[in-house]
Every structure is written in structure tokens, then in C-alpha cells.
Design an enzyme around this catalytic site. Structure first.
Site, short mmCIF file in Angstrom:
data_model
loop_
_atom_site.label_atom_id
_atom_site.label_comp_id
_atom_site.label_asym_id
_atom_site.label_seq_id
_atom_site.Cartn_x
_atom_site.Cartn_y
_atom_site.Cartn_z
N GLU A 37 0.83 -1.21 0.00
CA GLU A 37 0.00 0.00 0.00
C GLU A 37 0.86 1.26 0.00
O GLU A 37 0.34 2.36 0.24
CB GLU A 37 -0.94 -0.03 1.21
CG GLU A 37 -1.95 -1.17 1.11
CD GLU A 37 -2.93 -1.20 2.26
OE1 GLU A 37 -2.48 -1.25 3.42
OE2 GLU A 37 -4.14 -1.18 2.00
N TYR A 85 -12.13 18.25 19.64
CA TYR A 85 -10.81 17.63 19.37
C TYR A 85 -10.81 16.95 18.01
O TYR A 85 -9.82 16.98 17.29
CB TYR A 85 -10.45 16.67 20.53
CG TYR A 85 -10.58 17.42 21.82
CD1 TYR A 85 -9.60 18.34 22.20
CD2 TYR A 85 -11.74 17.33 22.58
CE1 TYR A 85 -9.76 19.11 23.34
CE2 TYR A 85 -11.91 18.09 23.72
CZ TYR A 85 -10.92 18.99 24.10
OH TYR A 85 -11.09 19.77 25.20
ZN LIG Z 1 -5.16 -1.03 3.77
#
Ligand SMILES: [Zn+2]
Length: 210
Positions: A73, A119
Site C-alpha cells: 500500500e 478535538y
Molecule cells: Zn489497507
């Protein structure tokens, strides 16, 4: 930071994310920008058991320079870095609540998580959903690059978040805030929840400009 310190930081944050259940098995990958390339966790590595010496180094075009083979990835990270020159660290996780959020049918893909807390707004602000692509499909890189010019955090449909930060630590905190906010969103399902309104968000933008 020097290269060795960046490698140690990748190991430390990987171990921490894994120990607290933000990553499981060999899912998730972390990277830092380094001189003219990046350091990224290796393919099929477990974030809980990284070896600093085996972390992959790749060039800006994705060529493998040293260490173990980079995560499959890595192209997601490269696309995000290309779109965001100020990004220094990126976290990609398959964390449970964000993945659950990515599997819902959303009316608009432009912002798929409501402003649950100040936040969340201060760290993420808006979260666009990127359509589903088969793992490894390079068309996903183009989709991420396009959205990332405007957003430092994106959610991949039926997959998980890709989150950038001004440093690796900042990216990790952003990813954690997103996962905890998604968890809150699901805890509030079926209840009379009240999210921050546009005036409250404008007030945060004024006091905490990104
Ligand atoms: Zn992934």
C-alpha cells in the site's frame, strides 16, 4: 530527525498502535518522509514487531532502495505525500470503527463523520470518503491524490483511513482521534445526539487555525 531516529519512531508507534488494538495481524502501515524519499513499514509486517533495520526505504516514485520490500500500500502514501508537500508522516490503518464507518451507505461522500467533539474538529475537520477499489488497484492512488490536495485525512470505502500529519507523531495522533471519534459516533447511534454546530466549528477555526 536523523534516519535512525525515524526508524526507531516507526517501530515505537507501530508497537503502540498494535498493543492498543488499532492494528491487527499484518494490517496497517506507517511512513515518514525522509530526504528525497520515504521510510515505510515492510509488506506483510506486523506493526507490533517491526525491526528498525528492515524498514523499507523508497524513492519519491516508489522505487525500492533498501530494506525489506515496502508495503503493497506504499502507493497510497506516495499519493498523499505528492498532494501534500507539508506532510511528514502518514498512517494507514484498518481500525475497526473507521472501517465500520467506511462500510455505511453515506448520503454525501464529502464528509462522512459528524463533528462529535472539538478535538475531532481540530485534528481532522472534514473526512471525505473515497469509493471502493480492489486492493492494489492503482486507480485508488489517483483518487487519493485528488482528495488529498484539500484534505489531510481520507477514508477508503470498505477499507480504512489514510491520515497525514506534520510529523509521524502528529499523523498517529490524528489517526487515533479519528478512530476514537468513529467509535463515539457508533456509541451514539439511536440516541438523541447533539453534534457541534456551524457557529461552534467557525469559532474553533478562528481560535485554532490549521
Ligand atoms: Zn489497507
Amino acid at each position: 530527525m536523523k534516519e535512525n531516529a525515524l526508524r526507531e519512531a516507526l517501530v515505537m508507534f507501530g508497537e503502540s498502535l498494535y498493543a492498543r488494538g488499532y492494528a491487527h495481524g499484518s494490517s496497517g502501515n506507517l511512513s515518514v518522509r525522509f530526504s528525497d524519499g520515504l521510510l515505510i513499514t515492510p509488506t506483510n509486517s506486523c506493526l507490533g514487531r517491526l525491526d528498525p533495520a528492515r524498514i523499507a526505504k523508497v524513492s519519491p516514485d516508489g522505487s525500492h532502495l533498501s530494506g525489506d520490500a515496502p508495503s503493497k500500500e506504499a502507493f497510497l502514501h506516495l499519493a498523499m505525500y505528492q498532494a501534500r508537500p507539508a506532510a511528514q508522516g502518514i498512517v494507514h490503518l484498518h481500525c475497526t470503527h473507521c472501517v465500520a464507518l467506511s462500510c455505511l451507505a453515506h448520503g454525501s461522500p464529502e464528509d462522512v463523520l459528524p463533528p462529535v467533539t472539538a478535538y475531532y474538529v481540530m485534528r481532522i475537520r472534514r473526512l471525505p470518503l473515497i469509493p471502493y477499489y480492489r486492493p492494489g488497484d492503482r486507480a485508488l492512488a489517483e483518487a487519493v491524490r485528488e482528495k488529498a490536495t484539500q484534505h489531510h485525512a481520507v477514508l477508503l470505502a470498505n477499507h480504512g483511513p489514510v491520515v497525514a500529519g506534520r510529523s509521524l507523531e502528529d499523523a498517529v495522533y490524528n489517526a487515533e482521534e479519528m478512530e476514537e471519534s468513529a467509535k463515539l459516533f457508533f456509541l451514539l447511534q439511536g440516541q438523541r445526539a447533539r453534534f457541534l454546530d456551524s457557529a461552534q466549528i467557525a469559532d474553533l477555526d478562528k481560535h485554532f487555525p490549521s
